[in-house]
Design a protein around this motif. Structure first.
Motif, short mmCIF file in Angstrom:
data_model
loop_
_atom_site.label_atom_id
_atom_site.label_comp_id
_atom_site.label_asym_id
_atom_site.label_seq_id
_atom_site.Cartn_x
_atom_site.Cartn_y
_atom_site.Cartn_z
N THR A 80 0.62 -1.17 0.09
CA THR A 80 0.00 -0.18 0.13
C THR A 80 0.93 1.24 -0.05
O THR A 80 0.63 2.09 -0.79
N ARG A 105 2.47 1.92 -3.32
CA ARG A 105 1.43 2.10 -4.38
C ARG A 105 0.98 3.71 -4.22
O ARG A 105 0.99 4.41 -5.24
N SER A 125 2.89 2.38 -10.12
CA SER A 125 1.85 1.90 -10.62
C SER A 125 2.07 0.39 -10.90
O SER A 125 2.85 -0.16 -10.81
N THR A 126 0.63 -0.19 -11.35
CA THR A 126 0.58 -1.64 -11.70
C THR A 126 1.68 -2.06 -12.68
O THR A 126 2.35 -3.08 -12.72
N MET A 160 5.10 -1.84 -11.45
CA MET A 160 5.29 -3.05 -10.35
C MET A 160 5.38 -4.40 -11.31
O MET A 160 6.38 -5.22 -11.14
N PHE A 170 -2.29 -7.30 -4.19
CA PHE A 170 -3.23 -6.10 -4.35
C PHE A 170 -4.53 -6.07 -3.56
O PHE A 170 -5.43 -5.14 -3.53
N GLU A 211 -7.83 -4.29 -10.02
CA GLU A 211 -7.60 -2.96 -10.16
C GLU A 211 -9.12 -2.09 -10.32
O GLU A 211 -9.00 -0.82 -10.09
#
Length: 358
Positions: free
Chosen positions: A88, A91, A96-97, A100, A293, A356
């Motif tokens: 957490t 992020r 960002s995803t 990552m 996530f 997401e």
């Protein structure tokens, strides 16, 4: 910061994966050893023979289990970080995803290289040496399940090898030679065949019978140099299953089967699997990311690791299933090899998209 983050995630994932892999290897080594106990005490096969044999086949186990260990190790490492709110924080700091995924891809590339090295350079010779060790310990020979031995087509020749010794020399060799009209032209029998250099075998105590129309001739030679495309590596398919062979040996045998108009589907699928399988590590890391996530506190790390174990076992079973289905249904070798990884990659994408959107 990017380098620090990459090193931190790599340390956590590599450490967890190493622990999982060692645990799996210990478990499978125990099962392999128990399986060998049935042979201990027979034909001179002793307890230490079994222990050495089990140790020698472990590189093959590393190759098989590494993607599964990567999935479970990555899942454990990432969910532990998520439980401590570290994901957490990452992020919230702008990770960002997509970034990552790039970091995890960089970390996973090490597993790709490691899987390829074990599958190509370590496991095949170790497996071959293990089979030779076992055969030598039991004073056994290698042959097909057929009582007549191994049959191989080599151009216009059909070669029958009654037994293949652990040092890959042949005993009781019979060579059938056919002419342009596919009529039998000659039969050569030899007591022993030894590979002397590329493309040449030394046959000893050779008796050759030629069929010349309405008569035959018999010629006896104490030694004969036979030129053939057959190599010990081609014959070694008797000692090592296709999935444990190297890419080079698989390609040579596939080409040999094609040149002789023989079915090569099983070996083509194995070849494609050898090329695709190392990249399964990247799929496994991508599959672990959606779990990191999720922020539900009810699941906990243990439940997610259990799900990882189930998915890893499912991937392992699916890999074998599609290989068999590909042979039975004559599917494209590439399709049979790629489908399991593609299905798990799609599952990872769907799960990540779903997380997401929350």
């Amino acid at each position: 910061m990017s380098r620090i983050l990459t090193r931190y995630l790599a340390r956590e994932i590599y450490g967890a994966t190493a622990i999982v892999l060692v645990a799996f290897l210990g478990l499978f080594a125990f099962f392999d050893f128990v399986n060998e106990l049935d042979s201990v005490g027979k034909d001179g096969y002793m307890l230490y023979h079994a222990m050495v044999y089990v140790a020698m086949i472990q590189p093959g186990r590393v190759y098989e289990l590494l993607p599964v260990a990567v999935l479970i190790g990555s899942l454990y490492a990432l969910t532990t970080l998520a439980r401590h709110s570290e994901i957490t924080v990452m992020r919230a700091s702008g990770l960002s995803t997509s970034r990552m995924l790039r970091v995890l891809g960089l970390i996973g590339s090490v597993f790709v290289v490691l899987t390829f090295v074990f599958g190509e350079y370590i496991a095949p010779p170790a497996e071959s040496a293990a089979q030779q060790w076992r055969l030598t310990a039991t004073n056994s020979t290698v042959s097909q399940k057929l009582h007549s031995g191994l049959w191989v087509k080599d151009g216009r020749l059909v070669v029958n090898v009654r037994t293949l010794l652990p040092d890959r020399t042949m005993e009781k060799v019979r060579i059938y030679s056919f002419d342009d009209d596919t009529s039998l032209a000659a039969i050569s029998e030899a007591d022993r065949g030894e590979y002397v250099r590329e493309g040449f075998w030394r046959l000893t105590n050779v008796v050759q019978t030629r069929f010349l129309g309405d008569r035959t001739t018999v010629e006896v030679q104490p030694e004969f140099i036979w030129h053939s495309e057959l190599t010990p590596e081609v014959l070694s398919v008797l000692m090592v299953v296709p999935e444990r062979m190297s890419v080079g040996n698989l390609w040579a045998f596939v080409r040999h089967l094609r040149d002789n108009q023989q079915n090569a589907e099983r070996y083509e699928i194995a070849l494609w699997k050898k090329l695709v399988y190392p990249f399964a590590a990247l799929v496994m890391i991508a599959l672990a990311l959606p779990f990191a996530f999720t922020h539900d506190r009810m699941g906990g790390v243990s439940v997610k690791v259990f799900l990882g174990v189930m998915m890893g076992v499912g991937f392992h079973l699916l890999n074998g299933l599609f290989s068999n289905l590909g042979v039975i249904n004559s599917w494209s070798p590439a399709l049979a090899a790629l489908t399991p990884s593609a299905l798990f990659l799609i599952a990872a994408a769907v799960m990540l998209y779903s997380v997401e959107r929350r």
